[in-house]
Enzyme design. Structure first.
Site, mmCIF file in Angstrom:
data_model
loop_
_atom_site.group_PDB
_atom_site.id
_atom_site.type_symbol
_atom_site.label_atom_id
_atom_site.label_comp_id
_atom_site.label_asym_id
_atom_site.label_seq_id
_atom_site.Cartn_x
_atom_site.Cartn_y
_atom_site.Cartn_z
ATOM 1 N N GLU A 46 41.872 49.963 43.347
ATOM 2 C CA GLU A 46 40.648 50.743 43.169
ATOM 3 C C GLU A 46 40.607 51.373 41.780
ATOM 4 O O GLU A 46 41.644 51.667 41.188
ATOM 5 C CB GLU A 46 40.519 51.835 44.241
ATOM 6 C CG GLU A 46 39.999 51.321 45.564
ATOM 7 C CD GLU A 46 40.689 51.926 46.760
ATOM 8 O OE1 GLU A 46 40.170 51.749 47.869
ATOM 9 O OE2 GLU A 46 41.740 52.557 46.599
ATOM 10 N N THR A 47 39.387 51.567 41.295
ATOM 11 C CA THR A 47 39.117 52.284 40.051
ATOM 12 C C THR A 47 38.086 53.355 40.363
ATOM 13 O O THR A 47 37.089 53.088 41.049
ATOM 14 C CB THR A 47 38.580 51.331 38.967
ATOM 15 O OG1 THR A 47 39.591 50.365 38.654
ATOM 16 C CG2 THR A 47 38.201 52.075 37.705
#
Length: 298
Positions: A46-47
């Protein structure tokens, strides 16, 4: 345009352990497609993108992307983003809490400081536990390339559970079977995606020495999110622990769990979960280690 970023390893005190997270700061100028492209570029599970809040009484609005899609909530992006924002302020008044606006709801975050550094970040999930469809042990054995006997159903059937982001949660009978599990995409495609869930979180209660002093050991497969295996999944751990605590019917709150994940990937993670059974609240916490800082040009 250039955007500042920080990366941290989340749910660990050891650099290059835990779950990698990229945090893009002051990201209001980015379009959705650009955010997705940046998430693919980092290629972490995830970012997180930090934007101005809709309500000025909150700290920030956050959008979270896997390499393949946007998600309404996730555990390690909140812990990691809390650590990054607090660390940027450590020379001023040290914050004790944040509130992040996310698609799944408001996410309160508390901070514990030690020696001028952020020692732990803990979030409260935006939703109480909800459950959905059940699946058979035969179906999950096929999905995970295991024998039917490896799927434990004494406490609950494999089922969809969520505290803001749904997962198919399944208990595995032994640590050896947990290690041996391999996702079978064709079999998984027969049952997922379903009810917003496109990932399988598997855990077992049997512990080995390499797992540390923990209560559960876990793994998570999310092939549709571009994540073959996740080293630490806070939101799924929270949902699983809430499920266990509720089934146990404990009158003592909070019920505390320590969850090891990523051990078999070489990125060991430690996730602390508290379940307030009486008030249906779940909190998830852990440590972070800074790794990279820089700018990304878009």
């Amino acid at each position: 345009m250039r955007y500042a970023f920080r990366t941290v390893d989340v749910f660990t005190t050891r650099r290059f352990g835990g779950n990698q997270l990229a945090v893009i700061l002051d990201a209001d100028g980015l379009e959705t497609a650009q955010m997705q492209a940046i998430a693919r570029e980092f290629n972490y599970s995830e970012t997180a993108f930090v934007l101005r809040p809709h309500d000025p009484g909150n700290t920030a609005r956050m959008r979270i992307f896997t390499p393949a899609t946007e998600v309404p909530f996730a555990g390690h992006p909140n812990v990691g983003t809390g650590h990054v924002l607090a660390s940027l302020q450590r020379d001023a008044a040290r914050p004790e809490s944040f509130v992040f606006e996310e698609e799944a709801g408001l996410v309160p975050v508390s901070l514990r400081w030690s020696g001028g550094e952020v020692a732990e970040v803990r979030l409260t999930a935006p939703q109480s536990l909800s459950t959905g469809s059940r699946f058979s042990d035969l179906q999950l054995a096929a999905c995970l390339s295991l024998d039917v006997a490896d799927i434990a159903t004494g406490h609950h059937q494999p089922l969809i559970a969520s505290i803001g982001l749904p997962f198919l949660v399944v208990e595995i009978a032994s640590r050896a079977a947990l290690r041996a599990a391999r996702p079978d995409i064709a079999a998984i495609s027969q049952i997922l995606p379903a009810e917003g869930a496109d990932a399988i979180y598997l855990y077992c209660r049997e512990i080995e020495a390499a797992d540390g002093e923990v209560d559960l050991t876990a793994r998570m497969f999310a092939p549709w999110d571009g994540v073959p295996e996740d080293p630490a999944t806070g939101s799924a751990s929270g949902a699983a622990c809430a499920l266990i605590a509720g089934i146990g019917g404990s009158a003592v709150t909070p019920v505390r769990f320590r969850v090891a994940q990523g051990v078999d990937m070489g990125r060991p993670s430690l996730i602390a979960v508290e379940v307030d059974v009486a008030n249906a609240h779940v909190s998830i916490g852990g440590a972070c280690v800074p790794v990279l800082s820089g700018e990304i040009e878009v």
